[in-house]
Design a protein around this motif. Structure first.
Motif, PDB file in Angstrom:
ATOM      1  N   GLU A 282       0.727  -1.003   0.033  1.00 24.81           N
ATOM      2  CA  GLU A 282       0.048   0.038  -0.075  1.00 24.81           C
ATOM      3  C   GLU A 282       0.821   1.284  -0.019  1.00 24.81           C
ATOM      4  O   GLU A 282       0.225   2.407  -0.157  1.00 24.81           O
ATOM      5  CB  GLU A 282      -1.011   0.120   0.977  1.00 24.81           C
ATOM      6  N   ASP A 283       2.238   1.296   0.246  1.00 25.66           N
ATOM      7  CA  ASP A 283       2.975   2.227   0.005  1.00 25.66           C
ATOM      8  C   ASP A 283       3.675   2.701  -1.341  1.00 25.66           C
ATOM      9  O   ASP A 283       4.136   3.632  -1.515  1.00 25.66           O
ATOM     10  CB  ASP A 283       4.269   1.863   0.922  1.00 25.66           C
ATOM     11  N   VAL A 284       3.239   1.896  -2.136  1.00 23.88           N
ATOM     12  CA  VAL A 284       3.581   1.923  -3.669  1.00 23.88           C
ATOM     13  C   VAL A 284       2.281   2.347  -4.365  1.00 23.88           C
ATOM     14  O   VAL A 284       1.276   1.704  -4.625  1.00 23.88           O
ATOM     15  CB  VAL A 284       3.964   0.794  -4.421  1.00 23.88           C
ATOM     16  N   TYR A 285       2.348   3.494  -4.895  1.00 23.82           N
ATOM     17  CA  TYR A 285       1.257   4.334  -5.768  1.00 23.82           C
ATOM     18  C   TYR A 285       1.602   4.136  -7.179  1.00 23.82           C
ATOM     19  O   TYR A 285       2.549   4.712  -7.612  1.00 23.82           O
ATOM     20  CB  TYR A 285       0.932   5.618  -5.272  1.00 23.82           C
ATOM     21  N   LEU A 286       0.579   3.395  -7.949  1.00 20.90           N
ATOM     22  CA  LEU A 286       0.632   3.758  -9.638  1.00 20.90           C
ATOM     23  C   LEU A 286       0.224   5.019  -9.921  1.00 20.90           C
ATOM     24  O   LEU A 286      -1.148   5.122  -9.498  1.00 20.90           O
ATOM     25  CB  LEU A 286      -0.021   2.332 -10.157  1.00 20.90           C
ATOM     26  N   MET A 287       0.542   5.468 -10.764  1.00 20.09           N
ATOM     27  CA  MET A 287      -0.175   6.641 -11.917  1.00 20.09           C
ATOM     28  C   MET A 287       0.051   6.342 -13.294  1.00 20.09           C
ATOM     29  O   MET A 287       0.648   5.625 -13.678  1.00 20.09           O
ATOM     30  CB  MET A 287       1.002   7.899 -11.363  1.00 20.09           C
ATOM     31  N   PRO A 288      -0.673   7.245 -14.000  1.00 20.09           N
ATOM     32  CA  PRO A 288      -0.620   7.004 -15.505  1.00 20.09           C
ATOM     33  C   PRO A 288       0.730   7.169 -16.169  1.00 20.09           C
ATOM     34  O   PRO A 288       0.940   6.598 -17.284  1.00 20.09           O
ATOM     35  CB  PRO A 288      -1.577   8.117 -16.215  1.00 20.09           C
ATOM     36  N   CYS A 289       1.610   7.998 -15.427  1.00 19.31           N
ATOM     37  CA  CYS A 289       2.954   8.104 -16.055  1.00 19.31           C
ATOM     38  C   CYS A 289       3.848   8.615 -14.973  1.00 19.31           C
ATOM     39  O   CYS A 289       3.480   9.156 -13.894  1.00 19.31           O
ATOM     40  CB  CYS A 289       3.101   8.995 -17.429  1.00 19.31           C
ATOM     41  N   GLY A 290       5.252   8.840 -15.493  1.00 21.30           N
ATOM     42  CA  GLY A 290       6.484   9.098 -14.434  1.00 21.30           C
ATOM     43  C   GLY A 290       6.081  10.436 -14.010  1.00 21.30           C
ATOM     44  O   GLY A 290       6.406  10.832 -12.893  1.00 21.30           O
ATOM     45  N   MET A 291       6.003  11.480 -14.879  1.00 22.36           N
ATOM     46  CA  MET A 291       5.614  12.829 -14.495  1.00 22.36           C
ATOM     47  C   MET A 291       4.478  13.149 -13.718  1.00 22.36           C
ATOM     48  O   MET A 291       4.613  13.976 -12.876  1.00 22.36           O
ATOM     49  CB  MET A 291       5.706  13.737 -15.709  1.00 22.36           C
ATOM     50  N   ASN A 292       3.553  12.361 -13.883  1.00 17.72           N
ATOM     51  CA  ASN A 292       2.386  12.441 -12.977  1.00 17.72           C
ATOM     52  C   ASN A 292       2.704  11.972 -11.489  1.00 17.72           C
ATOM     53  O   ASN A 292       1.992  12.564 -10.686  1.00 17.72           O
ATOM     54  CB  ASN A 292       0.993  11.619 -13.601  1.00 17.72           C
ATOM     55  N   ALA A 293       3.668  10.836 -11.427  1.00 17.02           N
ATOM     56  CA  ALA A 293       3.954  10.605 -10.151  1.00 17.02           C
ATOM     57  C   ALA A 293       4.584  11.884  -9.470  1.00 17.02           C
ATOM     58  O   ALA A 293       4.422  12.114  -8.363  1.00 17.02           O
ATOM     59  CB  ALA A 293       5.067   9.302 -10.031  1.00 17.02           C
ATOM     60  N   ILE A 294       5.593  12.473 -10.324  1.00 19.65           N
ATOM     61  CA  ILE A 294       6.181  13.641  -9.500  1.00 19.65           C
ATOM     62  C   ILE A 294       5.079  14.679  -9.388  1.00 19.65           C
ATOM     63  O   ILE A 294       5.136  15.481  -8.326  1.00 19.65           O
ATOM     64  CB  ILE A 294       7.283  14.204 -10.475  1.00 19.65           C
ATOM     65  N   PHE A 295       4.129  15.024 -10.176  1.00 18.41           N
ATOM     66  CA  PHE A 295       3.233  15.960  -9.883  1.00 18.41           C
ATOM     67  C   PHE A 295       2.515  15.621  -8.722  1.00 18.41           C
ATOM     68  O   PHE A 295       2.219  16.523  -7.807  1.00 18.41           O
ATOM     69  CB  PHE A 295       2.399  16.135 -11.219  1.00 18.41           C
ATOM     70  N   ASN A 296       1.808  14.492  -8.594  1.00 23.70           N
ATOM     71  CA  ASN A 296       1.042  14.179  -7.502  1.00 23.70           C
ATOM     72  C   ASN A 296       2.038  14.237  -6.024  1.00 23.70           C
ATOM     73  O   ASN A 296       1.330  14.466  -4.985  1.00 23.70           O
ATOM     74  CB  ASN A 296       0.381  12.734  -7.530  1.00 23.70           C
ATOM     75  N   VAL A 297       3.210  13.667  -6.218  1.00 26.23           N
ATOM     76  CA  VAL A 297       4.084  13.939  -5.081  1.00 26.23           C
ATOM     77  C   VAL A 297       4.195  15.258  -4.601  1.00 26.23           C
ATOM     78  O   VAL A 297       4.020  15.430  -3.455  1.00 26.23           O
ATOM     79  CB  VAL A 297       5.396  13.053  -5.320  1.00 26.23           C
ATOM     80  N   HIS A 298       4.396  16.135  -5.434  1.00 24.59           N
ATOM     81  CA  HIS A 298       4.566  17.612  -5.183  1.00 24.59           C
ATOM     82  C   HIS A 298       3.185  18.146  -4.656  1.00 24.59           C
ATOM     83  O   HIS A 298       3.297  18.795  -3.684  1.00 24.59           O
ATOM     84  CB  HIS A 298       5.003  18.321  -6.258  1.00 24.59           C
ATOM     85  N   ARG A 299       2.004  17.603  -5.247  1.00 27.18           N
ATOM     86  CA  ARG A 299       0.830  17.968  -4.533  1.00 27.18           C
ATOM     87  C   ARG A 299       0.871  17.585  -3.026  1.00 27.18           C
ATOM     88  O   ARG A 299       0.144  18.264  -2.287  1.00 27.18           O
ATOM     89  CB  ARG A 299      -0.429  17.429  -5.389  1.00 27.18           C
TER      90      ARG A 299
END
Length: 606
Positions: A282-299
């Protein structure tokens, strides 16, 4: 080696390819300048920069349905994401350009009896409508955030739209699980409640709506049969949640790569190759692309720690810096990732400056430099900022950076997939981080699962042999370096093993790991670089981490409008980046030896 024409998809004849052929130096310049002889031949492109033709076709039909003549449309997977895009446009475009801005939502027609079978795949679309003059602002949001709809989702939902199963939401439907899906949540039989979730009476969606009770196995099987018979899609719903689970565990280092999917839930994770205590799926989150992972982490950082500036450390992939600059209070930029940069940062911290987080790549793209994560983590502990590391290039098969990070992000589109036919991204929250509880709380409130089910299925299949592919690519990269490293025409070779920052890499390198599959070279003269690039018999286009060698004049493509700025950080405009593939070692070595001979034939005026 295969030959690719200008504008042809890479891989060829692949509907959802991630790269596109730009086989000559001139064609790369032509693409950047929008020259017709290149642009008119583009069948596809890198998905965050080139809007896929299946997405464009759907957008045209949405405009016609809404009756908004003269307007353009950009498609997003959920209501909340579309609203974020609209807010970005309002905040950045001149007021005169946002008068026609609107957002519409497409939802399942619940009156149609076929709709119930489609609910498990959450086939929602939200559209942002705007004037032609506003397009550059909408495109910025699409490119930087990675929030845009995937081509497979658009293709699938367009079919539903044309068949009358997806309709404009007139407000008659209350928000349901088909309109928003909590990130990484699936049918209840695949869930294992984490300690942070314990005691909650119900799970909530990103919009605050309760999750519907999970369907039974019979319902899932019925849905799978319906989708296959009705739409002819390669989408077995019964395997979507197990596929997500397998991907997350593979990323956590807790699952054999060749694991076969089953509809039975996996046992609790007991150990992982990352060596992190308490790490859970549950500590691993899947996103539509790598940049979206960075964007959501920043959020997540802004939402849990407050509005503070970030630190961009090391020359970054272009959109990482754009996210930090455009979403929130901004950032300070250290482009060299040097010890003197850390000295300057430390003096700022001692002077009382506060920061949200430090973002870095390990190694960096395209210079393959490695920041001093030991010192960075010590500063972070002392002065209270988070550390976010992008491990895309190093990969967790070669390095362990989670031990020095609060969050690790990666583009699964690259070597984790390898096949260059599907996008994906991931973020790992370190359970031992002092920010972990706040991060998880934000994720429960705000994260949505926008990763399309078909993309999940492809990603899981592609990643099964990830570990064995890395070993071969490590070997091939070393062999190519042996050819290029001491050649008299080459001014500089960038590779973690030979860079000055190698000691920083060695701290994180796993005992059985290598130095990765990415390297860059700079020739003494541009003419030699052009001759070499035009002659090298590999696929040539954007992206990296493919199962085949992919060569690119990277700085031209990524920084064409800011070449002088890049050069100020020692990023040469004529740099050639090589992403090494799985070819036979002798074969790929011969390819680069031949290209060097072409460069040697160039006459340089004295």
């Amino acid at each position: 080696m295969p030959r690719f024409s200008i504008g042809e998809s890479i891989p060829p004849d692949t509907a959802h390819a991630v790269s596109v052929s730009l086989p000559t130096w001139e064609s790369n310049v032509g693409y950047e300048e929008g020259q017709e002889w290149v642009v008119s031949r583009m069948t596809t492109g890198y998905p965050r920069f080139f809007i896929h033709k299946s997405i464009e076709a759907f957008a045209i039909d949405v405009v016609a349905k809404v009756g908004a003549k003269g307007l353009r449309v950009m498609l997003f997977p959920t209501r909340q994401i579309a609203l974020r895009c609209a807010n970005f446009i309002r905040s950045n475009a001149p007021p005169a350009l946002v008068t026609n801005l609107d957002v519409v939502h497409l939802v399942l027609d619940t009156v149609n009896p076929s709709s119930a079978a489609l609910e498990p795949v959450f086939p929602t679309i939200s559209a942002v409508l705007f004037s032609q003059e506003t397009f550059p602002y909408a495109k910025q949001y699409w490119q930087h955030t990675g929030d845009g709809v995937s081509s497979r989702r658009a293709e699938f939902c367009h079919g539903l739209f044309k068949d009358g199963l997806l309709r404009l939401d007139d407000g008659s439907n209350s928000p349901t699980a088909t309109q928003s899906q909590k990130l990484c949540r699936g049918p209840r039989r695949y869930r294992r409640m984490s300690s942070l979730d314990a005691g909650k009476k119900s799970s909530l969606l990103g919009n605050g709506s309760p999750v519907r009770p999970a369907a039974g196995m019979g319902d899932v099987q019925e849905t799978s049969r319906f989708l296959e018979e009705r739409f002819g899609r390669n989408l077995d719903v019964s395997f979507v949640e197990p596929a997500k689970s397998a991907i997350r565990r593979r990323i956590a280092g807790a699952l054999r790569s060749d694991h076969e999917l089953s509809t039975s839930p996996l046992p609790e994770m007991e150990s992982n190759s990352r060596g992190i205590l308490n790490l859970k799926e549950e500590d691993v989150y899947l996103m539509p692309c790598g940049m979206n992972a960075i964007f959501n982490v920043h959020r997540a950082l802004l939402g849990s720690r407050g509005s503070l500036k970030s630190i961009s450390f090391g020359f970054p992939y272009v959109d990482t810096l754009k996210i930090l600059e455009k979403f929130g209070p901004g950032c300070i930029f250290y482009g060299h990732a040097s010890e003197s940069d850390l000295d300057d940062l430390e003096s700022r911290l001692k002077g009382g400056e506060k920061f949200l987080a430090l973002f870095c790549e390990f190694p960096g793209n395209p210079l393959l430099t490695c920041p001093n994560l030991v010192r960075i983590s010590q500063l972070a502990d002392q002065y209270d900022f988070a550390v976010v590391v992008d491990e895309t290039i190093g990969t967790f098969a070669n390095i362990n950076v989670l031990q020095f990070s609060d969050v690790v992000v990666s583009s699964l589109t690259k070597i984790f997939s390898g096949d260059c036919n599907v996008m994906g991204g991931s973020a790992i929250f370190n359970p031992n981080s002092r920010y972990y509880t706040k991060f998880k709380a934000f994720a429960r409130r705000e994260f949505e699962d926008a990763y399309w089910s078909e993309d999940v299925i492809f990603m899981e299949r592609n990643s099964r042999d990830f570990a064995s592919r890395i070993e071969r690519i490590n070997t091939n990269a070393e062999a190519i370096c042996d050819v290029l490293r001491n050649h008299p025409l080459i001014k500089t070779l960038y590779f973690p093993r030979y860079n000055e920052s190698r000691p920083n890499y060695e701290v994180c390198k796993l005992p059985g790991g290598g130095y990765g599959g990415l390297l860059s070279i700079v020739f003494h003269h541009r003419a030699q670089a052009i001759a070499f690039f035009d002659a090298v018999d590999t696929a040539k286009g954007p992206s990296l981490g493919t199962n085949f060698t992919l060569t690119s004049p990277y700085v031209l493509l990524a920084h064409y409008q800011e070449l002088d700025w890049a050069a100020s950080f020692n990023v040469d405009p004529d740099l050639i980046r090589i992403s090494v593939g799985l070819e036979e070692t002798d074969e790929i070595v011969n390819v680069f030896q031949s290209a060097l001979k072409a460069a040697e034939s160039v006459e340089i005026a004295k």
